[in-house]
Write a protein that holds these residues in place. Sequence first.
Motif, PDB file in Angstrom:
ATOM      1  N   GLY A  97      53.241  37.275  37.928  1.00 36.97           N
ATOM      2  CA  GLY A  97      53.084  35.977  37.042  1.00 36.97           C
ATOM      3  C   GLY A  97      51.954  34.954  37.451  1.00 36.97           C
ATOM      4  N   VAL A  98      52.288  33.448  37.178  1.00 40.38           N
ATOM      5  CA  VAL A  98      51.295  32.532  37.519  1.00 40.38           C
ATOM      6  C   VAL A  98      52.406  31.656  37.970  1.00 40.38           C
ATOM      7  CG1 VAL A  98      50.004  30.576  36.433  1.00 40.38           C
ATOM      8  CG2 VAL A  98      49.992  33.193  35.265  1.00 40.38           C
ATOM      9  N   GLY A  99      51.440  31.123  39.386  1.00 39.29           N
ATOM     10  CA  GLY A  99      52.585  29.994  40.129  1.00 39.29           C
ATOM     11  C   GLY A  99      51.969  29.658  41.179  1.00 39.29           C
ATOM     12  N   TYR A 100      52.625  29.050  42.063  1.00 43.59           N
ATOM     13  CA  TYR A 100      52.319  28.683  43.559  1.00 43.59           C
ATOM     14  C   TYR A 100      52.376  30.031  44.390  1.00 43.59           C
ATOM     15  CZ  TYR A 100      52.876  26.700  48.225  1.00 43.59           C
ATOM     16  OH  TYR A 100      52.756  26.481  49.679  1.00 43.59           O
ATOM     17  N   HIS A 101      53.517  30.639  44.090  1.00 41.79           N
ATOM     18  CA  HIS A 101      53.872  31.854  45.319  1.00 41.79           C
ATOM     19  C   HIS A 101      52.817  32.912  44.745  1.00 41.79           C
ATOM     20  CE1 HIS A 101      57.247  30.071  46.868  1.00 41.79           C
ATOM     21  NE2 HIS A 101      57.738  29.824  45.700  1.00 41.79           N
ATOM     22  N   ALA A 102      52.569  33.131  43.494  1.00 39.29           N
ATOM     23  CA  ALA A 102      51.774  34.144  42.982  1.00 39.29           C
ATOM     24  C   ALA A 102      50.198  33.999  43.556  1.00 39.29           C
ATOM     25  CB  ALA A 102      51.582  34.429  41.537  1.00 39.29           C
ATOM     26  N   LEU A 103      49.765  32.547  43.584  1.00 40.78           N
ATOM     27  CA  LEU A 103      48.572  32.235  43.937  1.00 40.78           C
ATOM     28  C   LEU A 103      48.302  32.324  45.703  1.00 40.78           C
ATOM     29  CD1 LEU A 103      45.470  30.901  43.355  1.00 40.78           C
ATOM     30  CD2 LEU A 103      46.825  28.572  43.942  1.00 40.78           C
ATOM     31  N   GLY A 104      49.571  32.117  46.454  1.00 42.42           N
ATOM     32  CA  GLY A 104      49.264  32.202  47.777  1.00 42.42           C
ATOM     33  C   GLY A 104      49.211  33.741  48.183  1.00 42.42           C
ATOM     34  N   ASN A 105      50.079  34.538  47.505  1.00 40.72           N
ATOM     35  CA  ASN A 105      49.809  35.850  47.785  1.00 40.72           C
ATOM     36  C   ASN A 105      48.380  36.381  47.723  1.00 40.72           C
ATOM     37  OD1 ASN A 105      52.195  37.335  48.877  1.00 40.72           O
ATOM     38  ND2 ASN A 105      53.280  37.635  46.996  1.00 40.72           N
ATOM     39  N   ASP A 106      47.959  35.842  46.544  1.00 35.53           N
ATOM     40  CA  ASP A 106      46.539  36.370  46.319  1.00 35.53           C
ATOM     41  C   ASP A 106      45.711  36.042  47.329  1.00 35.53           C
ATOM     42  OD1 ASP A 106      46.878  37.305  43.790  1.00 35.53           O
ATOM     43  OD2 ASP A 106      46.153  35.767  42.773  1.00 35.53           O
ATOM     44  N   GLN A 107      45.592  34.951  47.777  1.00 36.46           N
ATOM     45  CA  GLN A 107      44.974  34.354  49.106  1.00 36.46           C
ATOM     46  C   GLN A 107      45.362  35.454  50.549  1.00 36.46           C
ATOM     47  OE1 GLN A 107      42.510  32.918  47.899  1.00 36.46           O
ATOM     48  NE2 GLN A 107      43.620  33.061  46.109  1.00 36.46           N
ATOM     49  N   LEU A 108      46.568  35.445  50.529  1.00 36.54           N
ATOM     50  CA  LEU A 108      46.668  36.471  51.999  1.00 36.54           C
ATOM     51  C   LEU A 108      46.403  37.895  51.622  1.00 36.54           C
ATOM     52  CD1 LEU A 108      50.577  35.375  52.249  1.00 36.54           C
ATOM     53  CD2 LEU A 108      48.480  35.030  53.879  1.00 36.54           C
ATOM     54  N   ILE A 109      46.395  38.447  50.370  1.00 34.70           N
ATOM     55  CA  ILE A 109      45.673  39.654  50.268  1.00 34.70           C
ATOM     56  C   ILE A 109      44.295  39.596  50.670  1.00 34.70           C
ATOM     57  CG2 ILE A 109      45.050  41.112  48.369  1.00 34.70           C
ATOM     58  CD1 ILE A 109      48.097  40.720  47.169  1.00 34.70           C
ATOM     59  N   LEU A 110      43.444  38.960  49.990  1.00 33.21           N
ATOM     60  CA  LEU A 110      42.197  38.625  50.128  1.00 33.21           C
ATOM     61  C   LEU A 110      41.796  38.515  51.888  1.00 33.21           C
ATOM     62  CD1 LEU A 110      39.677  38.395  48.831  1.00 33.21           C
ATOM     63  CD2 LEU A 110      39.718  35.902  48.979  1.00 33.21           C
ATOM     64  N   GLY A 111      42.950  37.884  52.670  1.00 30.04           N
ATOM     65  CA  GLY A 111      42.573  38.139  54.085  1.00 30.04           C
ATOM     66  C   GLY A 111      42.592  39.491  54.771  1.00 30.04           C
ATOM     67  N   GLN A 112      43.443  40.264  54.212  1.00 30.48           N
ATOM     68  CA  GLN A 112      43.366  41.622  54.579  1.00 30.48           C
ATOM     69  C   GLN A 112      42.431  42.501  54.527  1.00 30.48           C
ATOM     70  OE1 GLN A 112      46.416  42.987  56.014  1.00 30.48           O
ATOM     71  NE2 GLN A 112      46.912  40.492  55.644  1.00 30.48           N
ATOM     72  N   ASP A 113      41.098  41.884  53.684  1.00 29.60           N
ATOM     73  CA  ASP A 113      39.855  42.513  53.276  1.00 29.60           C
ATOM     74  C   ASP A 113      40.283  44.090  52.515  1.00 29.60           C
ATOM     75  OD1 ASP A 113      37.250  42.809  52.954  1.00 29.60           O
ATOM     76  OD2 ASP A 113      37.073  43.669  55.028  1.00 29.60           O
ATOM     77  N   PRO A 114      41.064  44.144  51.653  1.00 30.63           N
ATOM     78  CA  PRO A 114      41.390  45.527  51.359  1.00 30.63           C
ATOM     79  C   PRO A 114      40.388  46.135  50.345  1.00 30.63           C
ATOM     80  CG  PRO A 114      42.472  43.931  49.707  1.00 30.63           C
ATOM     81  CD  PRO A 114      41.684  43.075  51.042  1.00 30.63           C
ATOM     82  N   ALA A 115      40.263  47.423  50.463  1.00 33.33           N
ATOM     83  CA  ALA A 115      39.392  48.165  49.467  1.00 33.33           C
ATOM     84  C   ALA A 115      39.662  48.031  48.126  1.00 33.33           C
ATOM     85  CB  ALA A 115      39.351  49.889  50.211  1.00 33.33           C
ATOM     86  N   PHE A 116      41.100  47.999  47.635  1.00 36.48           N
ATOM     87  CA  PHE A 116      41.403  47.851  46.358  1.00 36.48           C
ATOM     88  C   PHE A 116      42.861  47.326  46.646  1.00 36.48           C
ATOM     89  CE2 PHE A 116      42.021  52.289  47.853  1.00 36.48           C
ATOM     90  CZ  PHE A 116      43.316  52.443  47.355  1.00 36.48           C
ATOM     91  N   HIS A 117      43.634  46.867  45.302  1.00 35.89           N
ATOM     92  CA  HIS A 117      44.856  46.355  45.264  1.00 35.89           C
ATOM     93  C   HIS A 117      45.740  47.043  43.964  1.00 35.89           C
ATOM     94  CE1 HIS A 117      48.087  43.737  45.366  1.00 35.89           C
ATOM     95  NE2 HIS A 117      48.015  43.352  44.250  1.00 35.89           N
ATOM     96  N   LEU A 118      46.770  47.495  44.451  1.00 39.40           N
ATOM     97  CA  LEU A 118      47.652  48.193  43.493  1.00 39.40           C
ATOM     98  C   LEU A 118      48.622  47.189  42.971  1.00 39.40           C
ATOM     99  CD1 LEU A 118      48.143  51.516  44.958  1.00 39.40           C
ATOM    100  CD2 LEU A 118      46.510  50.964  43.651  1.00 39.40           C
ATOM    101  N   HIS A 119      48.677  46.978  41.487  1.00 37.64           N
ATOM    102  CA  HIS A 119      49.587  45.874  40.865  1.00 37.64           C
ATOM    103  C   HIS A 119      50.398  46.737  40.026  1.00 37.64           C
ATOM    104  CE1 HIS A 119      51.395  42.691  38.794  1.00 37.64           C
ATOM    105  NE2 HIS A 119      50.583  41.793  39.184  1.00 37.64           N
ATOM    106  N   ALA A 120      51.700  46.733  40.531  1.00 33.97           N
ATOM    107  CA  ALA A 120      52.647  48.072  39.996  1.00 33.97           C
ATOM    108  C   ALA A 120      53.563  47.271  38.702  1.00 33.97           C
ATOM    109  CB  ALA A 120      53.898  47.990  40.917  1.00 33.97           C
ATOM    110  N   GLY A 121      52.743  46.341  37.779  1.00 37.13           N
ATOM    111  CA  GLY A 121      53.242  46.090  36.650  1.00 37.13           C
ATOM    112  C   GLY A 121      54.197  44.701  36.719  1.00 37.13           C
TER     113      GLY A 121
END
Length: 531
Positions: A209-233
């Motif tokens: 979804g769209v919102g504060y927690h969603a945006l925060g999770n995005d930035q934490l994910i970026l900090g992991q330097d992932p090769a790819f991300h899976l979004h399970a729907g």
Amino acid sequence: MDTPRVGIPEKLAGRMTMAEQYEYLRARIPRRLPRRAVLRAGAATAGAAAVTGATLPASSSAAAHPLSPTLVTTPATGAVDGSLVAPFGRHLAFGADARTQMRISWQVPFAVRRPFVRIGARPWDLGERIRAEVRTLHTPPLSKKLPAVDQVYLHAALDGLAPGTTYYYGVGHDGFDPADPRRITTVGTFTTAPAGPRPFVFTAFGDQGVGYHALGNDQLILGQDPAFHLHAGDICYADDSGAGRPDDVYDARVWDQFLAQTETVAGRVPWMVTTGNHDMEAWYSPNGYGGQSARWSLPANGFDPRRAPGTYAFVYGSVGVVALDANDVSYEIAANAGHSGGRQTAWLDRKLRELRADRDVDFVVVFFHHCAYSTTGAHASDGGVRDAWVPLFERHGVDLVINGHNHVYERTDAVRGNRVGRAVPVGGTADSVRDGIVYVTAGGAGKSLYSFPVPDSYEGHVHDLDSVASYFWRRGKQKTAEQVEWSRVRYTGHSFLAVEVRPGSRPRLRVSALAENGARIDRFDVVRGGR
């Protein structure tokens, strides 16, 4: 004059498939729209067919459905000065061969002339220019409070890339050239999959979804330097219900907000999505997935890329990844149940066999939306997934299954035959050959949270239980009580999954779950006997 609310009568909605909802809405809405809107949409669709020389299928022709999305390549003919229009919402995805193919997608608020991607080995040397495909969506005012929305999505397919290589890219159009020094801040990067095994990290979650927690999770994910991300729907929740109810509100503008929110990470990390129940949007054909096809360019190697864009597979290093559309087999939410006629399950059987025969693939990871194993009071477990797919997972030795749907973090022990094959405490190890499969519900990406019938139990806060009273869905949307022993870790909070892949003579998946404050709430390893 306000456009009247268009809904589906409650007596009908409960037994209509997604395809039937689509036909119902299409038959009613054009008669309620101003004539000029119908003529404008019809002319745009007919014009697209004339330019490309394509023949539109009867189900989406201008004559049959004047407002159907235009999903053919069209030249953009916008009258707006291109220098005044900035692209936004960039999101990457691998092609079928993650080593040599990348798909770049983005959005513009208005039609622009001759959109393109520039690519190069350095940010100041974007010499190669690739023309983009234009996919447009028109959504009429589906309620009194919502305006008509026209959305323009752009896509470029990059093939023949070098494995394990970082490229710089920029998106543009006439009047907006990312190679212009003034646009240097708009240049992004991506890295193709390596030619062979190497250590890497990937991340996963569902229900964002769209919102504060969603945006925060995005930035934490970026900090992991992932090769790819899976979004399970359940990606953005433009459809607020996800159940096909007559009081659903579908607001296409939420997609604009979501793609803008996600760009900081999806513009550099391939964002591999699949479809949840909230991603079935009845206004778009086929199967409510026409909007998905307009917004995303995913690997086109599933059983039917046009009718089920969220079903595909790719290999990254030593890991094979399979995406599935669980709406097809769900007993709980049946609007799209059986839409593939069994073809998806047959494809899954073949694909898993193919991946297991590949000696370069150590681990197979499968992700989809509805849970085979969960204990929340909201959705719990879907018997349709258990019946259709769990036997295939076990037959072909899947190593890890990732789901969303339940807005929590929950992780099972190693499961075989619906029973615990081996208890896997926090910090424990599961041998997927000997013990069974660990199933992870990572549904805490951003939406409001659900609750468990028993206390949470996670790293630093362990409260192990011998069993949990829960239920699963039988065919016909029937709840059936069950007492389960496999619920090992439970966390009521926003979170995501980070998986560290360690290849070698003794390959290993180190799986961690991280809360939105960065604290680790779970960790376990997956190994394979005999490898």
